[in-house]
Design a protein around this motif. Structure first.
Motif, PDB file in Angstrom:
ATOM      1  N   ASP A  44       9.952  -4.205   4.168  1.00  0.00           N
ATOM      2  CA  ASP A  44       8.463  -4.238   3.548  1.00  0.00           C
ATOM      3  C   ASP A  44       8.431  -3.333   2.406  1.00  0.00           C
ATOM      4  N   GLY A  45       7.632  -3.983   1.506  1.00  0.00           N
ATOM      5  CA  GLY A  45       7.338  -3.198   0.233  1.00  0.00           C
ATOM      6  C   GLY A  45       6.210  -2.273   0.554  1.00  0.00           C
ATOM      7  N   ALA A  61      -0.487   0.195  -7.504  1.00  0.00           N
ATOM      8  CA  ALA A  61       0.791  -0.013  -7.841  1.00  0.00           C
ATOM      9  C   ALA A  61       1.454  -0.377  -6.578  1.00  0.00           C
ATOM     10  N   TYR A  62       2.628  -1.129  -6.578  1.00  0.00           N
ATOM     11  CA  TYR A  62       3.459  -1.471  -5.517  1.00  0.00           C
ATOM     12  C   TYR A  62       5.005  -1.262  -5.763  1.00  0.00           C
ATOM     13  N   SER A  63       5.732  -1.058  -4.798  1.00  0.00           N
ATOM     14  CA  SER A  63       7.186  -0.850  -5.101  1.00  0.00           C
ATOM     15  C   SER A  63       8.034  -1.744  -4.189  1.00  0.00           C
ATOM     16  N   THR A  64       9.161  -2.153  -4.344  1.00  0.00           N
ATOM     17  CA  THR A  64      10.088  -2.823  -3.706  1.00  0.00           C
ATOM     18  C   THR A  64      11.443  -1.915  -3.527  1.00  0.00           C
ATOM     19  N   SER A  69       7.001   1.400  -8.270  1.00  0.00           N
ATOM     20  CA  SER A  69       5.684   1.725  -9.243  1.00  0.00           C
ATOM     21  C   SER A  69       5.487   0.692 -10.157  1.00  0.00           C
ATOM     22  N   ILE A  70       5.029  -0.428  -9.696  1.00  0.00           N
ATOM     23  CA  ILE A  70       4.884  -1.595 -10.659  1.00  0.00           C
ATOM     24  C   ILE A  70       3.330  -1.765 -10.717  1.00  0.00           C
TER      25      ILE A  70
END
Length: 659
Positions: A44-45, A61-64, A69-70
């Motif tokens: 899960d992201g 922001a989201y991260s993979t 931190s996108i």
């Protein structure tokens, strides 16, 4: 014999700084290279919302597993889009959005330097001025007049709250008397900025004067996190949520009975407040406090145990995040009423992170993948792409090579660097290899031949590691490094018992040991003093690197430079087949593209292997006797996935993720 090139497992042997002129023939990119899909653990992201405007547009922001931190923008219907970051920056975070769609946030450089950024409604962006571009600064809030608040570095380890007017002119705000550092967290449309100075909550008036906000009686720390247009400020004092009136009076906000403590994070112009009730590191739930201070639990996403409201707009819509009780897989969330929560993180797929290191003649590949709890686990793939976890329930094992019978060599990464070389049998049984005499502190396994002999390194408590070999029955032995050296490592062994690796500690020299253990040097290119060998075949052809050049040694020790594609700066070979086909990679000399995967034909013709669809880079780590190559590629969507380039051709010429 093919095997993984062990990047920094024991020595830092990959040097990609040297310039090199490409030579030799070059095939078309990805010519006749087919694809095979294998598997990776889906994980899960992580996503969260940090800003919302009255129209319902949100930012955060989201991260993979690969890309952290996108910066992203959600429209009011939940559709998400990635925000661009300035050239030279690789990450970022959008922190606030105003009614006109302007967004304040930060961009992150590879050196961990942050820069304040203003995104315009059309998606373009501009960096905001700072006292020193070499130090980190960031923007955290923006009002409807386009005035931005944030924090800048004015000296090493000295941060100050700052404000940028609508023309981008910066003003550093003063700290409270006696404080040396401060930060800004929010701004209202009147230009009032709030945050903290030292360990106390403060308000900066539009003229820049600073006003300390008192903590609760008996508390000595506080922080202001939100302010509305009436000048009411919210935050926390000690571990408790509080509200400050425009005249500075502080009021304790109630907490949920089962969740003592908490924090107030934002307030709208109807005086409705959101935040969380509970402890920061423990159980907590998103809540709202109405204008009279009454608290309501907003709940969390189904199956989640923790949540928080981060922002609230004039319509009372709350956004923030929700996460499982385990604390992994945080999802951006939006609440329109108690228990009426939307999962904004559903727009992001589950991401995989995997890399393949080696492949045997049967098509079995070994490597690593991040499992659901976020730990790297060694894995094995069948040729059909079926994945098996080699260490279920154990988070410290690594697999480095596999022989034709499916026996795997690896390492148990124990605490305090007391690593142990290990072997997986075909049935999955793991055996810790016996330590060589007088070298009982640390050992690592790097390569294995079809007879089951393993090579690597072992070292004493005090002293440098030496090349090591374990017989099929587990009997250990130490190999001598080259004369004058006191350290080294063995990287690969062929089926006749010939071993190659490196001798030395910092200035490495490629070394070859015959079946009796006699060592000889493989000479490097003229003028190069740093040379290493990583793989060989049963014809005694050896590959590796010399300086920044990929090289191959013939059985009599003659060295040949393997040509690089046009424009490439440096590279290294990673494996070789029995017929002389070589795998490897290079630094292509293109900004933002760290690797290109390569294959060299026996005559030296180089082919650039393709990336995954949408990807920008790939790396080839190992090759088997058939010419199948394994490695890793990005896919342009924040994932780093293991890939296989089979030896036979097809029309597409693209790799497929090992999923």
């Amino acid at each position: 014999m093919r095997r993984k090139f062990l990047l920094c497992r024991f020595f830092s042997v990959l040097l990609l700084g040297g310039a090199m002129v490409a030579g030799g023939a070059q095939e078309a990119v990805g010519a006749s290279t087919p694809v095979v899909a294998l598997a990776a653990f889906p994980i899960d992201g992580d996503s969260h919302v940090t800003g919302i405007n009255d129209a319902g547009a949100m930012v955060g922001a989201y991260s993979t597993a690969v890309e952290s931190s996108i910066p992203v923008h959600w429209s009011s219907d939940g559709t998400v889009a990635r925000l661009a970051v300035p050239a030279g920056y690789v990450r970022g975070e959008a922190r606030a959005i105003n009614s006109k769609g302007s967004i304040a946030g930060s961009a992150y450089a590879e050196q961990a330097t942050t820069r304040p950024v203003l995104w315009h409604p059309d998606g373009s962006f501009a960096e905001l001025s700072t006292p020193d571009r070499r130090m980190s600064s960031g923007a955290t809030a923006i009002n409807d007049g386009g005035v931005v608040a944030g924090t800048v570095s004015i000296a090493p380890a000295t941060n100050r709250a700052a404000r940028w007017d609508a023309n981008g002119v910066m003003t550093v705000l003063p700290p409270a008397p006696g404080d040396s550092w401060s930060a800004a967290t929010a701004i209202n449309d009147a230009g009032v900025v709030v945050g903290y100075s030292g360990f106390q909550a403060v308000r900066w008036n539009p003229d820049g004067t600073v006003v300390p906000l008192p903590p609760l009686p008996g508390e000595n720390r506080s922080e202001a996190d939100g302010v509305n247009d009436a000048g009411i400020v919210v935050g926390r004092s000690g571990g408790y949520p509080v509200r400050w009136e425009p005249d500075g009076r502080v009021t304790l906000l109630p907490s949920l009975p089962e969740y003592p403590q908490g924090s107030a994070l934002a307030i709208n112009d109807s005086d409705v407040i959101t935040g969380f009730s509970g402890s920061v590191g423990g159980r907590h739930s998103a809540v709202v406090w109405d204008a009279r201070g009454a608290i309501t639990d907003l709940g969390a996403l189904p199956g989640h145990g923790r949540s928080q409201g981060t922002v609230i707009n004039s319509r009372g819509v709350v956004a923030g995040d929700s996460e499982p009780a385990s604390g992994r897989g945080r999802h951006a969330a939006r609440w329109t009423a108690p228990d009426r929560v939307t999962d904004l993180g559903r727009s992001f797929p589950k991401y995989g992170y995997a890399e393949a290191f080696a492949i045997n003649a049967r098509g079995q590949s070994i490597g690593e993948s991040v499992e659901s709890k976020g730990f790297l686990h060694p894995v094995i793939w069948t040729r059909a792409g079926v994945l098996t976890d080699l260490s279920p329930g154990v988070d410290r094992l690594t697999a480095t090579d596999i022989n034709a019978h499916g026996v795997i060599a690896g390492t148990d990464k124990r605490s305090k660097n007391r690593d142990r070389a290990i072997r997986w049998e075909r049935d999955g049984t793991v055996t810790t290899l016996k330590m060589p005499e007088n070298h009982t502190y640390r050992s690592l396994a790097a390569g294995i031949n079809d007879g089951g002999t393993i090579v690597g390194s072992a070292g004493p408590d005090r002293g440098r590691p030496r090349p090591a070999r374990w017989d099929p029955d587990g009997t250990p032995g130490i190999l001598s490094p080259l004369p004058g050296d006191t350290a080294g490592t063995a990287e690969a062994i062929d089926n006749r018992g010939v071993i190659v690796g490196s001798s030395g500690e910092f200035e490495l020299r490629a070394a070859r040991w015959d079946p009796e253990g006699k060592v000889s040097e493989l000479r490097g290119l003229p003028g190069e003093t740093h040379t290493w060998a990583v793989a060989l075949n049963d014809r005694d052809e050896v590959v590796g690197g010399s300086g920044g050049h990929p090289v191959r040694w013939s059985p009599d020790g003659r060295i040949t430079t393997l040509p690089l594609p046009s424009g490439a700066r440096s590279g290294a070979a990673t494996g070789i087949t029995g017929t002389g086909v070589v795998s490897g990679r290079c630094d292509p000399g293109v900004p933002g593209v760290p690797w290109q995967a390569l294959r060299w034909a026996p005559d030296g013709t180089v082919t650039v292997l393709p990336t995954l669809s949408g990807g920008h880079w790939a790396k080839a780590n190992g090759i088997n006797t058939r010419g199948d190559i394994v490695g890793v590629s990005d896919n342009g969507d924040g994932q780093r996935l293991a890939v296989l380039w089979p030896a036979s051709g097809n029309a597409d010429g693209l790799p497929v993720a090992i999923r």
